[in-house]
Design a protein around this motif. Sequence first.
Motif, PDB file in Angstrom:
ATOM      1  N   TYR A 118       0.817  -1.224   0.000  1.00 39.78           N
ATOM      2  CA  TYR A 118       0.000   0.000   0.000  1.00 39.78           C
ATOM      3  C   TYR A 118       0.844   1.265   0.000  1.00 39.78           C
ATOM      4  O   TYR A 118       0.324   2.365   0.107  1.00 39.78           O
ATOM      5  CB  TYR A 118      -0.967  -0.010   1.189  1.00 39.78           C
ATOM      6  CG  TYR A 118      -1.995  -1.089   1.017  1.00 39.78           C
ATOM      7  CD1 TYR A 118      -3.130  -0.868   0.245  1.00 39.78           C
ATOM      8  CD2 TYR A 118      -1.806  -2.360   1.554  1.00 39.78           C
ATOM      9  CE1 TYR A 118      -4.054  -1.874   0.024  1.00 39.78           C
ATOM     10  CE2 TYR A 118      -2.725  -3.366   1.330  1.00 39.78           C
ATOM     11  CZ  TYR A 118      -3.844  -3.116   0.574  1.00 39.78           C
ATOM     12  OH  TYR A 118      -4.760  -4.103   0.342  1.00 39.78           O
ATOM     13  N   SER A 119       2.161   1.100  -0.139  1.00 38.80           N
ATOM     14  CA  SER A 119       3.028   2.273  -0.197  1.00 38.80           C
ATOM     15  C   SER A 119       2.641   3.130  -1.396  1.00 38.80           C
ATOM     16  O   SER A 119       2.592   4.365  -1.327  1.00 38.80           O
ATOM     17  CB  SER A 119       4.482   1.824  -0.311  1.00 38.80           C
ATOM     18  OG  SER A 119       5.303   2.933  -0.487  1.00 38.80           O
ATOM     19  N   ALA A 120       2.339   2.456  -2.515  1.00 38.58           N
ATOM     20  CA  ALA A 120       1.974   3.199  -3.728  1.00 38.58           C
ATOM     21  C   ALA A 120       0.665   3.953  -3.506  1.00 38.58           C
ATOM     22  O   ALA A 120       0.482   5.058  -4.020  1.00 38.58           O
ATOM     23  CB  ALA A 120       1.834   2.234  -4.908  1.00 38.58           C
ATOM     24  N   THR A 121      -0.248   3.367  -2.719  1.00 37.95           N
ATOM     25  CA  THR A 121      -1.540   4.024  -2.467  1.00 37.95           C
ATOM     26  C   THR A 121      -1.309   5.306  -1.673  1.00 37.95           C
ATOM     27  O   THR A 121      -1.843   6.370  -1.997  1.00 37.95           O
ATOM     28  CB  THR A 121      -2.457   3.084  -1.653  1.00 37.95           C
ATOM     29  OG1 THR A 121      -2.283   1.757  -2.143  1.00 37.95           O
ATOM     30  CG2 THR A 121      -3.895   3.479  -1.775  1.00 37.95           C
ATOM     31  N   VAL A 122      -0.489   5.195  -0.621  1.00 35.12           N
ATOM     32  CA  VAL A 122      -0.230   6.361   0.222  1.00 35.12           C
ATOM     33  C   VAL A 122       0.484   7.436  -0.599  1.00 35.12           C
ATOM     34  O   VAL A 122       0.144   8.613  -0.557  1.00 35.12           O
ATOM     35  CB  VAL A 122       0.622   5.960   1.449  1.00 35.12           C
ATOM     36  CG1 VAL A 122       1.002   7.185   2.257  1.00 35.12           C
ATOM     37  CG2 VAL A 122      -0.138   4.961   2.315  1.00 35.12           C
ATOM     38  N   PRO A1147       2.892   6.384  -9.029  1.00 42.90           N
ATOM     39  CA  PRO A1147       1.618   6.519  -8.318  1.00 42.90           C
ATOM     40  C   PRO A1147       1.137   7.960  -8.319  1.00 42.90           C
ATOM     41  O   PRO A1147       1.934   8.882  -8.208  1.00 42.90           O
ATOM     42  CB  PRO A1147       1.965   6.057  -6.903  1.00 42.90           C
ATOM     43  CG  PRO A1147       3.118   5.144  -7.074  1.00 42.90           C
ATOM     44  CD  PRO A1147       3.908   5.711  -8.214  1.00 42.90           C
ATOM     45  N   GLY A1148      -0.170   8.133  -8.449  1.00 42.38           N
ATOM     46  CA  GLY A1148      -0.747   9.471  -8.460  1.00 42.38           C
ATOM     47  C   GLY A1148      -1.935   9.515  -9.393  1.00 42.38           C
ATOM     48  O   GLY A1148      -2.354   8.492  -9.936  1.00 42.38           O
ATOM     49  N   ASN A1185      -2.600   3.630  -8.083  1.00 44.89           N
ATOM     50  CA  ASN A1185      -2.399   3.644  -6.634  1.00 44.89           C
ATOM     51  C   ASN A1185      -2.051   2.273  -6.078  1.00 44.89           C
ATOM     52  O   ASN A1185      -2.278   2.003  -4.914  1.00 44.89           O
ATOM     53  CB  ASN A1185      -3.625   4.229  -5.922  1.00 44.89           C
ATOM     54  CG  ASN A1185      -4.869   3.458  -6.242  1.00 44.89           C
ATOM     55  OD1 ASN A1185      -4.800   2.452  -6.942  1.00 44.89           O
ATOM     56  ND2 ASN A1185      -6.005   3.897  -5.749  1.00 44.89           N
ATOM     57  N   ASN A1186      -1.546   1.393  -6.950  1.00 41.51           N
ATOM     58  CA  ASN A1186      -1.009   0.149  -6.397  1.00 41.51           C
ATOM     59  C   ASN A1186       0.029  -0.412  -7.364  1.00 41.51           C
ATOM     60  O   ASN A1186       0.272   0.158  -8.421  1.00 41.51           O
ATOM     61  CB  ASN A1186      -2.121  -0.869  -6.124  1.00 41.51           C
ATOM     62  CG  ASN A1186      -2.920  -1.150  -7.371  1.00 41.51           C
ATOM     63  OD1 ASN A1186      -2.407  -1.100  -8.477  1.00 41.51           O
ATOM     64  ND2 ASN A1186      -4.183  -1.472  -7.200  1.00 41.51           N
TER      65      ASN A1186
END
Length: 1534
Positions: A118-122, A1147-1148, A1185-1186
């Motif tokens: 979930y790092s990419a989500t954050v 991510p974004g 986001n993932n």
Amino acid sequence: MNAGSYGAGFGFGVRMWLLWVLLLSLLSAVSGGADSKAVTTSLTTKWADTPLLLEASEFLAEESQEKFWDFVEANQNIEGEHDDTDQAYYDLIVKKAGALLSSVQVNMLKFALSLRAYSATVYSFQQIASNEPPPSGCSAFFSVHGEKTCDEEGLAALLKSAPERRKPYLFKGDHKYPGSNPDVPVVILYAEFGKPDFQRLHQVITSKVNEGLATYVLRHYLANPSGKKVYLSGYGVELAIKSQEYKAKDDTQVQEAEVNATVIGENDPVDEVQGFLFGKLKTLYPELKEQLKELRKHLVESTNEMAPLKVWQMQDLSFQTAARILAAPAVEALTVMKDLSQNFPTKARSITKTVVNSEIRKEIGENQKFFKGTLGLQPGDSALFINGLHIDLDTQDIFSVFEVLRSEARVMEGLRSLHIDTPYIHDILKLNVQPSDSDYAVDIRNSAISWINNLETDHRYSSWPYNVQELLRPTFPGVIRQIRKNFHNLVIILDPTQENAAELLSVAEMFYANNIPLRIGLVFVVSDEDDIDGMQDAGVALVRAYNYISDEVDSQSAFEAVISMFNKVAIGGKLSVGDVVKVLEKRFPYVEVSSVLGADSSYDSNRKEGRAYYQQTGVGPLPVVMYNGIPYQREQLDPDELETVTMQKILETTSFYQRAVYLGELATDHDVVDFIMNQPNVVPRINPRVLSTSRTYLDLSDTNNFFVDDYARFSTLDTKQKSTAVANSMNYMTKKDDGYIRPVTFWVVGDFDKPSGRQLLYDAIRHMKTSNNVRLGMVNNPSAAPSAETSRVARAIWAAMQTQSANNAKNFITKLAKEETAAALETGVDVGEFAVGGMDVSLFKDAYEGPKFDFLLSHAAYCRDVLKLKKGQNAVISNGRIIGPLEEEEVFNQDDFLLLESIILKTSGERIKSKVQQFGIEEDRISLRASDLVMKVDALLSSQPKGEARVEYDFADDRYSAVKIRPKEGDVYFDVVAVVDPVTRDAQKLAPLLLVLKQLVNVNLRVFMNCQSKLSEIPLKSFYRHVLEPEVAFQADGSFSPGPVARFLDMPQTPLFTLNLNTPESWMVESVQTRYDLDNIYLEEVENIVAAEYELEHLLLEGHCFDVSSGQPPRGLQFTLGTASEPVIMDTIVMANLGYFQLKANPGAWILKMRKGRSDDIYKIYSHEGTDSPAESDDIIVVLNNFKSRIIKVKVQKKPDKFNEELLSDVIEENEAGFWNSLARGFTGGGKPEELKQDKDDVINIFSVASGHLYERFLRIMMLSVLKNTKTPVKFWFLKNYLSPTFKEFIPHMAKQYGFQYELVQYKWPRWLHQQTEKQRIIWGYKILFLDVLFPLAVDKILFVDADQIVRTDLKELRDFDLEGAPYGYTPFCESRKEMDGYRFWKSGYWASHLAGRRYHISALYVVDLKKFRKIAAGDRLRGQYQGLSQDPNSLSNLDQDLPNNMIHQVPIKSLPQEWLWCETWCDDGTKRSAKTIDLCNNPMTKEPKLQAAVRIVAEWTDYDQEIKRLQTRVQEEVNHTKKTQGTEVHTEL
């Protein structure tokens, strides 16, 4: 007894003594050796480390938004709740999340945190925040419709002014605070929860939400991100052994980098070398630690020498490895498999000594028959199944496996909480309850349809055969059989006054005129008013004229007349009464027109039925065309499309009929139309609401003891508990009172004190009385606050259900649902008046007049909070599926309930019911309990995302040839089956994955060996590590350990290795830091550790794009990806293969647009799916986001005025126009002369690829030789994917020194194109396969020059060479050096016959006319041919050279003059003088190393080499100097 123990003790003593002797003898032999060598690899993100607390919250958000907010509330002040170690922080997060999760889900969370999934989500929220720019000095801030503040006063002011500004765009992943009102301003809080600032602002905004003033959305935002990076896992690292036939090692010395030596683990428990278990020995004899270390090192070095095996020794390696794995105890078998497969090259020799017993061979042989029959697996193939779901290891990465595990865990725990026993859980999982996409049909046996023809009775078909057996007679494929049966029925429902009516009828006429075996019917939908005059209304006139002619003559003539009427209508016009009258008068001159068409016409028979049939079937907007009752989709109604689709349907349906005839289900004397209309997909009415495949379900997977009659208690429950409480309190009506299990449960939701609610209930009751599969319950959704006056009917229904026998209650409620009853109650008539015979009226009255409205309050709250309905809205819930809210005027009648029932019975109801009957529930209230269970299980299973069907696998036996690990008793377990050959790449990946699964969840694991016999070569030529850890690791002091790393310890030192990363499909990684040549790792020359560091540079966004008008991909269309403030960050070109495109992103939230210029001029975006913006919006927003792959589909359409323009045409392109303008400006003195934009044609574009330090050294020399000889400016293009960090660091300095431009291009090998596994072949692929998409469209000529070439002439000459219309030019192979004739493979065999007299060309130098190349789709043709040939491992042995030569007939090659490429291997010495370039080809005869050859053959090579070395030294000195000065002074201007 004693003797035994004495023997054991003695044995132990002897072993101890032997060990000492061995150690002493060895120590003398191996004193003072070097430490063992290792290779390590790590992969980090480009973005800064994200806090685990926020990652955990995103994990919970996927469970539900409620859990997310509970977690946020619980962790507002986490900072002060733990002592400061990382481990304490982590344990606290897990503990707090554990309060909201089950134990299996907690393990999943630990795994997600270890994977950093979930790092990419954050980080995606961080990227979204950076587009907002934060106000200065705020570490957390509010954004209210675009205006920002970080204090309470500011917020109040912004809320007041918010309505003047546009609401912000909210993403699917946004976190909305529960209870937010949708009509008020949206406040986005950017903050990091868990920090004091957040706590302050969170309290401010939640109070505003509770006052109903704002909608609150939280996005993560870190004011000061950490300096560390995120270490990723879930990828593989391969250390492949390189062939050393041609020496390709650089002799330049590498400066050693300092390496943290703690990388090498001391305490690996299964540390086995040549039968010694060092892990155990170290624990038994701690005092011998040092000596054991030495012994281990000696043994390692003696085993690591990889002497080649003889062919007879290799034959049985697969079975022998399997035997070694199966001999180990089950708990260690996977570890053994991992060790043997991942280090196979050094283990192979010892494995050859293993004996394989016959039982293993026999059982593997038996199982292989099953693998082939049921799973389609050949010996040597592998497969993985989790609960019967197939996990494809080639396409699915660890992140998608993690998704599967999570959703399976949810279902299994749901079933568990319904008290279903573990063995049954797997039975139920295997039920396939997903809604089938089968097309539903409506009944076409209706008098409203006017049939034009009838194949069975019309004279024109009388010569056709009548027997259905004719279907089984063989014909040519694609031939439509002409049989005198109404097999194929086409019904057209239309409004004659609509514009497209004429087109549809002309298609029908074409079918009819060409004797296609199709029965055609028409339904005219016209005005249904009673007294209407056909002389005013064209539609009515047409119907009456049609009826008149059918009566007078026949339906064919009537149809022909209708066609004539439409032929009179001008194109784009509408039918008028005049058109009808003209045709009638011409055909029937004696009849009085007004008597046929007028108001009192007697030819009015089925005018009203047409509209009634259309409304009753609910088939959607007019016109509608149906084939055997199945409506066509909108886009199929285009006339050409309609014709094709109908013919296709006739052919498809023929095979269905053939089967029916063959099985005896359809005979000649049956009515075919009845046969079709009795199929299960025929429904009375098509309701898109019921049939749509996007469905929402209640979560009923809970068991509790709450009821709706205690409102105070009910209001405190969460969503899931509320649903269970409503189900617990529900009383049902059924057709009969018996103990029958009813698989269909309807809850009717509505305000039964309003006519619309009563009507819905009445229709439901009418349906329930016709079917014993249904039970019916009611949920009240009052329009007003509950009071005695506004809830008479609702309370009467509730009281009757509570107090009366089921049959009496049913009859009484049926009465209450009628309008006259309600009207009477309104006027004050006593409810007792309506009692039905046998009712206990006094008991009923007591309940009815009771003072408590709790059930109503609870139901109202349930409708508001869980069903998300407005007051008084109607809905239907069928087995937990929510259908609604139904609109005010929406029809939902008895037919719709029938449709709903039939769908449930067909997909899930019957199957689940038959399973539930096997459970044997206790006898009391059995039908109620069992029916409840069917409803709850159905809701749970149907709510799962639609996946592929589960595989039922069958095996001969698992006694001897499978590793078995049993699950822990009583707990829910995952059923995992793997089939694997232990000496394949799949085994190298599977073993670590299964080990992690085993630690993560409770598994019932079986690993079947699927060995290949008679191997002729070493099956695995590489070492492999799969980086994956089940949970976050810590160091002794409680801090995070450095992160997951691939470690290759104790590697043999003689081979030459090349390092490859095996990452998920959508990752683009690059090597960022290492001094070593990762292409040529030679451990003998390394001090201790080669540490390779990689970085995840981009996540790919992939897609497919099509032009809706032509259905073809728009070749050459360009897309750009960017943000609102910076619209073009990345760009790409669409390929013709599958319309594929790829964009590099991170991510974004990104905006995808067509590139300004030709793309944007000619095309517009028509629709898109898989994106994050609504389908109709023009801006395509995509949120990455993932870490999973993201694939979107985009449809485009040419603008109406650009219909005949092509993207890839010869007109001046976007960049060229700019050049002429700048020229004009220069000549007219509008600008200074030096501002002249450089002539596009005056740059020579040179493309080259290189990998490994030696080739990079050659590449620099090639560049220098080009620059020394070429006067024109040069731009170099390099393939970035394989360049070393050293090269990338040095190239800017070189560009500055010599004044050239350069660009690094990269492209990820598309997943659908056959993958190469060997690095060299991948690089060859990049040389030829992606020329059309690697470079911008503005580049129209590119020269490819091999890295090991020396140029001796001005390349402008080659660029301007006339290719005479060919897309590219290559030099043919020299044929002048006669002693090499034996090696010229193209002179005989396949190549000689294929080339048919043409020359075979060398791929070291070529020139490509990209304009022509793109125009004739050469890239797509090359990829297509490659896809076909590369499946055979023996074809395309020199990929980059063989492919264009193989395609010479489809994509012509212009042969360049011989002097353009001289190479000593093939050309004689006499021609060397005139050579324009010299290539250092490999020499198959002498095998001379490249470096040696370069110095010998090319006189100027050494000078060039020295010149570059001097530049490198100078650059290095400058860098060192900068470092020093920065070290001593704070700031120095260099």
